[in-house]
Design a protein around this motif. Structure first.
Motif, PDB file in Angstrom:
ATOM      1  N   SER A 118     -25.967  17.386 -13.619  1.00 56.05           N
ATOM      2  CA  SER A 118     -27.215  16.824 -13.086  1.00 56.05           C
ATOM      3  C   SER A 118     -28.377  17.801 -13.262  1.00 56.05           C
ATOM      4  N   TYR A 119     -28.111  19.084 -13.123  1.00 55.02           N
ATOM      5  CA  TYR A 119     -29.165  20.078 -13.285  1.00 55.02           C
ATOM      6  C   TYR A 119     -29.641  20.148 -14.741  1.00 55.02           C
ATOM      7  N   PHE A 120     -28.689  20.207 -15.681  1.00 58.25           N
ATOM      8  CA  PHE A 120     -29.054  20.406 -17.085  1.00 58.25           C
ATOM      9  C   PHE A 120     -29.459  19.132 -17.813  1.00 58.25           C
ATOM     10  N   THR A 121     -29.063  17.956 -17.312  1.00 56.90           N
ATOM     11  CA  THR A 121     -29.386  16.718 -18.039  1.00 56.90           C
ATOM     12  C   THR A 121     -30.231  15.740 -17.244  1.00 56.90           C
ATOM     13  N   GLY A 122     -30.374  15.968 -15.943  1.00 54.10           N
ATOM     14  CA  GLY A 122     -31.146  15.035 -15.131  1.00 54.10           C
ATOM     15  C   GLY A 122     -30.347  13.827 -14.659  1.00 54.10           C
ATOM     16  N   THR A 123     -29.053  13.796 -14.939  1.00 56.29           N
ATOM     17  CA  THR A 123     -28.189  12.715 -14.466  1.00 56.29           C
ATOM     18  C   THR A 123     -28.095  12.785 -12.948  1.00 56.29           C
ATOM     19  N   ASP A 124     -28.134  11.622 -12.286  1.00 58.18           N
ATOM     20  CA  ASP A 124     -27.994  11.586 -10.835  1.00 58.18           C
ATOM     21  C   ASP A 124     -26.660  12.221 -10.426  1.00 58.18           C
ATOM     22  N   TYR A 125     -26.700  13.117  -9.433  1.00 57.37           N
ATOM     23  CA  TYR A 125     -25.507  13.857  -9.014  1.00 57.37           C
ATOM     24  C   TYR A 125     -24.371  12.929  -8.596  1.00 57.37           C
ATOM     25  N   TRP A 126     -24.635  11.983  -7.710  1.00 55.46           N
ATOM     26  CA  TRP A 126     -23.560  11.122  -7.206  1.00 55.46           C
ATOM     27  C   TRP A 126     -23.038  10.179  -8.278  1.00 55.46           C
ATOM     28  N   PRO A 180     -25.907  22.459 -23.963  1.00 55.04           N
ATOM     29  CA  PRO A 180     -26.039  23.917 -23.898  1.00 55.04           C
ATOM     30  C   PRO A 180     -26.022  24.417 -22.452  1.00 55.04           C
ATOM     31  N   LEU A 181     -25.402  25.525 -22.242  1.00 47.95           N
ATOM     32  CA  LEU A 181     -25.176  26.188 -20.957  1.00 47.95           C
ATOM     33  C   LEU A 181     -24.172  25.432 -20.089  1.00 47.95           C
ATOM     34  N   HIS A 182     -24.311  24.134 -19.934  1.00 45.67           N
ATOM     35  CA  HIS A 182     -23.371  23.370 -19.112  1.00 45.67           C
ATOM     36  C   HIS A 182     -21.969  23.417 -19.709  1.00 45.67           C
ATOM     37  N   SER A 183     -21.827  23.088 -20.992  1.00 45.43           N
ATOM     38  CA  SER A 183     -20.493  23.004 -21.609  1.00 45.43           C
ATOM     39  C   SER A 183     -19.765  24.345 -21.630  1.00 45.43           C
ATOM     40  N   PRO A 184     -20.395  25.430 -22.135  1.00 46.82           N
ATOM     41  CA  PRO A 184     -19.640  26.684 -22.194  1.00 46.82           C
ATOM     42  C   PRO A 184     -19.488  27.394 -20.853  1.00 46.82           C
ATOM     43  N   LEU A 185     -20.405  27.167 -19.946  1.00 44.17           N
ATOM     44  CA  LEU A 185     -20.316  27.881 -18.671  1.00 44.17           C
ATOM     45  C   LEU A 185     -19.611  27.032 -17.620  1.00 44.17           C
ATOM     46  N   THR A 186     -20.308  26.111 -17.034  1.00 45.57           N
ATOM     47  CA  THR A 186     -19.746  25.372 -15.907  1.00 45.57           C
ATOM     48  C   THR A 186     -18.566  24.496 -16.306  1.00 45.57           C
ATOM     49  N   GLY A 199      -6.586  17.988  -6.165  1.00 50.79           N
ATOM     50  CA  GLY A 199      -7.514  18.788  -5.368  1.00 50.79           C
ATOM     51  C   GLY A 199      -8.409  19.666  -6.226  1.00 50.79           C
ATOM     52  N   PHE A 200      -7.796  20.402  -7.164  1.00 49.89           N
ATOM     53  CA  PHE A 200      -8.614  21.242  -8.038  1.00 49.89           C
ATOM     54  C   PHE A 200      -9.417  20.396  -9.023  1.00 49.89           C
ATOM     55  N   GLY A 201      -8.908  19.229  -9.372  1.00 57.54           N
ATOM     56  CA  GLY A 201      -9.683  18.306 -10.199  1.00 57.54           C
ATOM     57  C   GLY A 201     -10.945  17.858  -9.488  1.00 57.54           C
ATOM     58  N   ILE A 202     -10.828  17.581  -8.194  1.00 58.15           N
ATOM     59  CA  ILE A 202     -12.001  17.165  -7.408  1.00 58.15           C
ATOM     60  C   ILE A 202     -13.008  18.311  -7.304  1.00 58.15           C
ATOM     61  N   LEU A 203     -12.533  19.538  -7.077  1.00 58.18           N
ATOM     62  CA  LEU A 203     -13.454  20.685  -7.055  1.00 58.18           C
ATOM     63  C   LEU A 203     -14.158  20.855  -8.400  1.00 58.18           C
ATOM     64  N   MET A 204     -13.426  20.644  -9.479  1.00 53.90           N
ATOM     65  CA  MET A 204     -14.022  20.714 -10.810  1.00 53.90           C
ATOM     66  C   MET A 204     -15.093  19.643 -10.963  1.00 53.90           C
ATOM     67  N   ILE A 205     -14.818  18.445 -10.482  1.00 56.23           N
ATOM     68  CA  ILE A 205     -15.766  17.336 -10.590  1.00 56.23           C
ATOM     69  C   ILE A 205     -17.053  17.646  -9.827  1.00 56.23           C
ATOM     70  N   VAL A 206     -16.914  18.166  -8.623  1.00 57.53           N
ATOM     71  CA  VAL A 206     -18.087  18.471  -7.795  1.00 57.53           C
ATOM     72  C   VAL A 206     -18.981  19.511  -8.476  1.00 57.53           C
ATOM     73  N   THR A 207     -18.394  20.596  -8.980  1.00 59.84           N
ATOM     74  CA  THR A 207     -19.201  21.651  -9.607  1.00 59.84           C
ATOM     75  C   THR A 207     -19.732  21.220 -10.968  1.00 59.84           C
ATOM     76  N   THR A 208     -18.917  20.530 -11.739  1.00 66.00           N
ATOM     77  CA  THR A 208     -19.367  20.067 -13.051  1.00 66.00           C
ATOM     78  C   THR A 208     -20.493  19.048 -12.908  1.00 66.00           C
ATOM     79  N   SER A 209     -20.399  18.173 -11.931  1.00 68.51           N
ATOM     80  CA  SER A 209     -21.449  17.173 -11.710  1.00 68.51           C
ATOM     81  C   SER A 209     -22.760  17.830 -11.310  1.00 68.51           C
ATOM     82  N   LEU A 210     -22.666  18.873 -10.507  1.00 69.59           N
ATOM     83  CA  LEU A 210     -23.874  19.603 -10.112  1.00 69.59           C
ATOM     84  C   LEU A 210     -24.554  20.200 -11.343  1.00 69.59           C
ATOM     85  N   SER A 211     -23.763  20.830 -12.186  1.00 76.44           N
ATOM     86  CA  SER A 211     -24.302  21.427 -13.405  1.00 76.44           C
ATOM     87  C   SER A 211     -24.848  20.354 -14.347  1.00 76.44           C
TER      88      SER A 211
END
Length: 192
Positions: free
Chosen positions: A146-154, A81-87, A132-144
């Motif tokens: 990690s925030y919503f599930t507690g998964t380590d960002y890196w 929830p929130l991660h999938s539909p938003l970020t 390039g845009f795939g990497i930007l997607m990965i960076v922002t999606t990983s942040l989200s």
């Protein structure tokens, strides 16, 4: 493609939904390798959405990516929830739309003309934009994630990177293969 303003219509919406649902189903059932169980899998067909962006227009690519993400998450049991539909949905959609939008100068250039001019230039530019845009997607999606599930960002960055960047790198080759085959279909399917 004629250089005219494209209008959204009911037909466009139908194709957005069809592309999105097909993308989600393919991702859910033809990507069987979980990298982070319950959250990330190796997205074997990650190249589908940027290819749709190139072949049918950036808006089609965006909605294929967004709807595909939601359908995949629901079918695969990986909806957060929130991660999938938003970020996740929005960044995946943008990673599908922006390469074609920039490369084809917002619809001012015809895909087949760009390819005919120089296949190697097309491959290099498309590769740089898609990855390039795939990497930007990965960076922002990983942040989200990690925030919503507690998964380590890196850890999320590395797993989503493996899951998406390798298949996304196939995009220019898929587009080169499909563009001539779909030149007549593009007269039926609206380029938006």
């Amino acid at each position: 493609m004629e250089n005219q303003k494209k209008k959204f219509s009911f037909v466009n919406i139908i194709f957005f939904v069809i592309f999105g649902v097909l993308t989600g189903v393919v991702w859910a059932y033809l990507s069987p390798i979980p990298l982070i169980p319950g959250q990330v899998h190796f997205r074997t067909f990650a190249f589908i959405i940027p290819a749709i962006g190139y072949l049918f227009g950036p808006v089609s690519g965006f909605f294929a990516g967004y709807i595909g993400t939601i359908v995949w998450a629901l079918l695969a049991g990986m909806f957060v929830p929130l991660h999938s539909p938003l970020t996740d949905g929005i960044t995946v959609g943008l990673s599908a739309a922006l390469p074609a939008l920039i490369h084809l100068k917002n619809g001012k250039l015809e895909l087949l003309d760009v390819i005919a001019e120089s296949k190697s230039k097309f491959i290099i530019k498309s590769e740089i934009l898609c990855v390039g845009f795939g990497i930007l997607m990965i960076v922002t999606t990983s942040l989200s994630l990690s925030y919503f599930t507690g998964t380590d960002y890196w850890f999320a960055v590395s797993m989503i990177g493996i899951a998406d960047v390798v298949p996304i790198a196939l995009t220019p080759f898929v587009v080169l293969w499909l563009a001539p085959l779909l030149k007549n279909v593009r007269n039926i399917v609206p380029y938006v």
